[in-house]
Design an enzyme around this catalytic site. Structure first.
Site, PDB file in Angstrom:
ATOM      1  N   TYR A 295       0.850  -1.186   0.000  1.00 52.22           N
ATOM      2  CA  TYR A 295       0.000   0.000   0.000  1.00 52.22           C
ATOM      3  C   TYR A 295       0.886   1.237   0.000  1.00 52.22           C
ATOM      4  O   TYR A 295       1.320   1.724   1.033  1.00 52.22           O
ATOM      5  CB  TYR A 295      -0.916   0.025   1.216  1.00 52.22           C
ATOM      6  CG  TYR A 295      -1.868  -1.152   1.321  1.00 52.22           C
ATOM      7  CD1 TYR A 295      -2.164  -1.976   0.236  1.00 52.22           C
ATOM      8  CD2 TYR A 295      -2.484  -1.456   2.545  1.00 52.22           C
ATOM      9  CE1 TYR A 295      -3.027  -3.044   0.350  1.00 52.22           C
ATOM     10  CE2 TYR A 295      -3.360  -2.520   2.669  1.00 52.22           C
ATOM     11  CZ  TYR A 295      -3.619  -3.316   1.572  1.00 52.22           C
ATOM     12  OH  TYR A 295      -4.478  -4.383   1.695  1.00 52.22           O
TER      13      TYR A 295
ATOM     14  N   PRO B 127     -16.059  -4.970   2.798  1.00 56.24           N
ATOM     15  CA  PRO B 127     -17.420  -5.391   3.142  1.00 56.24           C
ATOM     16  C   PRO B 127     -18.488  -4.417   2.659  1.00 56.24           C
ATOM     17  O   PRO B 127     -19.675  -4.745   2.687  1.00 56.24           O
ATOM     18  CB  PRO B 127     -17.379  -5.451   4.680  1.00 56.24           C
ATOM     19  CG  PRO B 127     -16.345  -4.440   5.061  1.00 56.24           C
ATOM     20  CD  PRO B 127     -15.292  -4.557   3.986  1.00 56.24           C
TER      21      PRO B 127
ATOM     22  N   GLY C 181     -18.406  -3.315  -0.477  1.00 50.74           N
ATOM     23  CA  GLY C 181     -18.365  -3.385  -1.936  1.00 50.74           C
ATOM     24  C   GLY C 181     -17.556  -2.272  -2.557  1.00 50.74           C
ATOM     25  O   GLY C 181     -17.937  -1.729  -3.587  1.00 50.74           O
TER      26      GLY C 181
ATOM     27  N   GLY D  32     -17.293   0.663  -1.594  1.00 50.12           N
ATOM     28  CA  GLY D  32     -18.055   1.905  -1.519  1.00 50.12           C
ATOM     29  C   GLY D  32     -19.394   1.845  -2.223  1.00 50.12           C
ATOM     30  O   GLY D  32     -20.269   2.672  -1.944  1.00 50.12           O
TER      31      GLY D  32
END
Length: 328
Positions: free
Chosen positions: A56, A205, A207, A209
């Site tokens: 990241y 969880p 999706g 956003g």
């Protein structure tokens, strides 16, 4: 935030962790000041596990966390990931589960995080060219040395999970899971983690956003937001997916919660599942944390199954190249 066991090896953390990826990568413009405030607010709210990875940034997210939490470091559990080779100057290469690379990556992550120990260390993607037993044999040595407390694996197939767990016990398996992405219910991953006593950690969880109902067009995303290349955000797919969100919104409004909160509560109601919703803003963090207190009835769950059954999403969850690296 309610605390629960993450697997059966001794790790405990909140039922929600904080996914920190978007603070530094893939989701458009960075705001390190707001991200730092979000990290501190998470701990104040009882969110005691932060999820990051060396890729990241690369490295930017681990470095942000390391310099932000400082004296509060011992109050958090930190989960980070390796297994996708990155050079010291940030060049991303393919999966690498070799013991030599894992050792290099571990020492580098410890420096970036400013810690002597990583609480939960994942293989981010399975290297098809290195036996998983070799990879987790090396990871087990890190535990023996006290540099890592618990081990996990991400986006792995059931047989790979079993082989890794037999080499060194796993505490967590991390995979995308939401009302839009219910594949783990049918490909054996959820059954495997439940059988073996491993925590299933749901990432994205919400999706990515979509399930919040706040985004109606890919044009609302920053130019460098990777979701612009995600098949589920392509025009025809997006229209179909937003129609599903509208059905979820109707159920949420009847309960007096937001669509995102309802979607997150659904994930947390699944047996053996914890979640790491990601955000870089305190307002969304607080909304997500509140979802952990939402009770869903059997009727609520049935209604959500009706509007968002297995396979409801239009489009794959990654572009073609990304799909080649999952469920290995």
């Amino acid at each position: 935030m309610k605390t629960t066991a993450w697997g059966s090896q001794g790790l405990e953390a909140g039922v929600e962790g904080l996914g920190a990826m978007g603070m530094s990568a893939f989701y458009g413009e960075r705001d390190d000041e707001e991200s730092a405030a979000t990290l501190h607010r998470a701990l104040d709210l009882g969110v005691s596990l932060i999820d990051t990875a060396e890729m990241y940034g690369p490295f930017l997210n681990e470095q942000l966390i390391g310099r932000t939490i400082g004296s509060r470091s011992d109050e958090y559990a930190i989960a980070t990931k390796t297994g996708v080779e990155i050079t010291d100057d940030g060049e991303r290469r393919g999966p690498n589960g070799s013991p030599a690379y894992l050792r290099t990556a571990l020492e580098r992550s410890l420096r970036h995080l400013g810690r002597d120990t990583i609480d939960l260390y994942y293989i981010h993607r399975v290297d098809p060219n290195v036996p998983i037993e070799e990879t987790f044999g090396a990871m087990g040595e890190f535990v023996t040395e006290g540099k890592v407390k618990y081990l996990g694996i991400s986006e792995a197939a059931p047989e790979t999970i079993r082989r890794a767990h037999a080499t060194h016990p796993l505490s967590a398996v991390q995979t995308e899971y939401s009302l839009f992405e219910r594949t783990p219910e049918v490909n054996g991953v959820l059954d495997t983690t439940r059988e073996l006593g491993i925590a299933f950690v749901a990432y994205s969880p919400l999706g990515r956003g979509l399930l919040t109902g706040a985004i109606a067009s890919a044009d609302q995303l920053d130019a460098d937001d990777f979701r612009r290349s995600n098949p589920r955000w392509a025009d025809d797919n997006l229209e179909a997916n937003l129609a599903v969100v509208q059905g979820i919104r109707s159920i949420a409004e009847a309960k007096g919660v937001t669509p995102g909160q309802l979607a997150l509560a659904w994930v947390l109601h699944q047996e053996g599942v914890v979640a790491i919703p990601g955000t870089k803003r305190r307002t969304y963090l607080e909304e997500n944390v509140a979802a952990a207190d939402i009770e869903l009835t059997a009727d609520d769950l049935a209604a959500l199954d009706e509007v968002a059954p297995v396979g409801v999403a239009s489009g794959e969850r990654y572009p073609e190249a990304g799909m080649k690296g999952v469920n290995l």
